[in-house]
Design a protein around this motif. Structure first.
Motif, PDB file in Angstrom:
ATOM      1  N   GLY A   1       0.822  -1.213   0.000  1.00  0.00           N
ATOM      2  CA  GLY A   1       0.000   0.000   0.000  1.00  0.00           C
ATOM      3  C   GLY A   1       0.852   1.257   0.000  1.00  0.00           C
ATOM      4  N   GLY A   2       1.922   1.248   0.791  1.00  0.00           N
ATOM      5  CA  GLY A   2       2.829   2.397   0.844  1.00  0.00           C
ATOM      6  C   GLY A   2       3.529   2.649  -0.481  1.00  0.00           C
ATOM      7  N   ILE A   3       3.950   1.582  -1.143  1.00  0.00           N
ATOM      8  CA  ILE A   3       4.610   1.722  -2.445  1.00  0.00           C
ATOM      9  C   ILE A   3       3.667   2.394  -3.442  1.00  0.00           C
ATOM     10  CG2 ILE A   3       5.436   0.418  -4.464  1.00  0.00           C
ATOM     11  CD1 ILE A   3       6.598  -1.635  -2.427  1.00  0.00           C
ATOM     12  N   TYR A   4       2.437   1.893  -3.502  1.00  0.00           N
ATOM     13  CA  TYR A   4       1.472   2.481  -4.434  1.00  0.00           C
ATOM     14  C   TYR A   4       1.126   3.921  -4.060  1.00  0.00           C
ATOM     15  CZ  TYR A   4       0.359  -1.533  -7.371  1.00  0.00           C
ATOM     16  OH  TYR A   4       0.406  -2.550  -8.284  1.00  0.00           O
TER      17      TYR A   4
ATOM     18  N   LEU B   1       1.494   9.674  -5.202  1.00  0.00           N
ATOM     19  CA  LEU B   1       1.689  11.065  -4.778  1.00  0.00           C
ATOM     20  C   LEU B   1       2.446  11.900  -5.812  1.00  0.00           C
ATOM     21  CD1 LEU B   1       2.334  10.653  -0.961  1.00  0.00           C
ATOM     22  CD2 LEU B   1       0.308  11.577  -2.107  1.00  0.00           C
ATOM     23  N   VAL B   2       3.015  11.249  -6.800  1.00  0.00           N
ATOM     24  CA  VAL B   2       3.632  11.969  -7.919  1.00  0.00           C
ATOM     25  C   VAL B   2       2.557  12.784  -8.651  1.00  0.00           C
ATOM     26  CG1 VAL B   2       4.866  11.658 -10.114  1.00  0.00           C
ATOM     27  CG2 VAL B   2       5.503  10.307  -8.128  1.00  0.00           C
TER      28      VAL B   2
ATOM     29  N   VAL C   1      -0.529  11.416 -15.629  1.00  0.00           N
ATOM     30  CA  VAL C   1      -1.420  11.853 -14.547  1.00  0.00           C
ATOM     31  C   VAL C   1      -2.430  10.742 -14.242  1.00  0.00           C
ATOM     32  CG1 VAL C   1      -3.160  13.565 -13.876  1.00  0.00           C
ATOM     33  CG2 VAL C   1      -1.119  14.291 -15.127  1.00  0.00           C
ATOM     34  N   VAL C   2      -2.956  10.126 -15.298  1.00  0.00           N
ATOM     35  CA  VAL C   2      -3.903   9.022 -15.115  1.00  0.00           C
ATOM     36  C   VAL C   2      -3.225   7.853 -14.397  1.00  0.00           C
ATOM     37  CG1 VAL C   2      -5.307   7.297 -16.330  1.00  0.00           C
ATOM     38  CG2 VAL C   2      -5.337   9.692 -17.074  1.00  0.00           C
TER      39      VAL C   2
ATOM     40  N   ALA D   1      -2.457   4.662  -9.445  1.00  0.00           N
ATOM     41  CA  ALA D   1      -1.580   4.158  -8.379  1.00  0.00           C
ATOM     42  C   ALA D   1      -2.079   4.631  -7.016  1.00  0.00           C
ATOM     43  CB  ALA D   1      -0.143   4.613  -8.606  1.00  0.00           C
ATOM     44  N   LEU D   2      -2.526   5.870  -6.946  1.00  0.00           N
ATOM     45  CA  LEU D   2      -3.066   6.402  -5.694  1.00  0.00           C
ATOM     46  C   LEU D   2      -4.329   5.639  -5.286  1.00  0.00           C
ATOM     47  CD1 LEU D   2      -2.429   8.626  -3.642  1.00  0.00           C
ATOM     48  CD2 LEU D   2      -3.864  10.163  -4.981  1.00  0.00           C
TER      49      LEU D   2
END
Length: 151
Positions: free
Chosen positions: A87-90, A95-96, A119-120, A125-126
């Protein structure tokens, strides 16, 4: 099946779909470039396929951990911790999205333009990271606690 287990199950299925997609673009250098692979990687067919299959393997592992957290397969070692790390990795990747949106909005000047597809990808990922975190936090008490694989 509880809501948190459904979230983790959906996260697992999504990981398998992403792994299949990742493996598929290994066979198309133009698609790999489109989705952000560096030209140096695309220049070597062997390196492109090796990298794509390695990432696919990681995504399959992520999917297995999500299914384990959902109770669909046996508990895997370090289930809580690994789900939290995934979850943290994603979330970190997602957050980019913030600087990308700022560049597209013209608030921040960047040396290279940001394509909307990036952006998509950041938003996706978020969203995936949020699913993993919600499923992990919501099901924390029922997930196996450590290095053991309790039934």
């Amino acid at each position: 099946m509880t809501t948190t287990k459904k979230i983790l199950f959906a996260s697992g299925i999504l990981q398998f779909a992403l792994a299949l997609f990742q493996a598929g673009i290994a066979f198309s250098p133009s698609l790999s470039l489109y989705f952000g692979a560096p030209e140096s990687l695309v220049g070597s067919r062997l390196a492109l396929m090796g990298t794509s299959f390695f990432v696919s393997g990681l995504l399959i592992l992520f999917g297995l951990y999500a299914l384990s957290g959902a109770g669909a397969i046996r508990p895997l070692p370090w289930l809580r911790q690994v789900l939290a790390v995934i979850g943290g990795i994603y979330l970190l990747r997602g957050l980019v999205l913030i600087p990308e949106v700022l560049v597209i909005a013209g608030v921040v000047v960047a040396a290279i333009p940001i394509a909307p597809r990036f952006v998509v990808m950041s938003a996706c990922a978020l969203a995936v990271g949020s699913l993993f975190v919600a499923g992990t936090v919501g099901g924390w008490a029922s997930l196996s606690p450590g290095g053991d694989a309790t039934p």
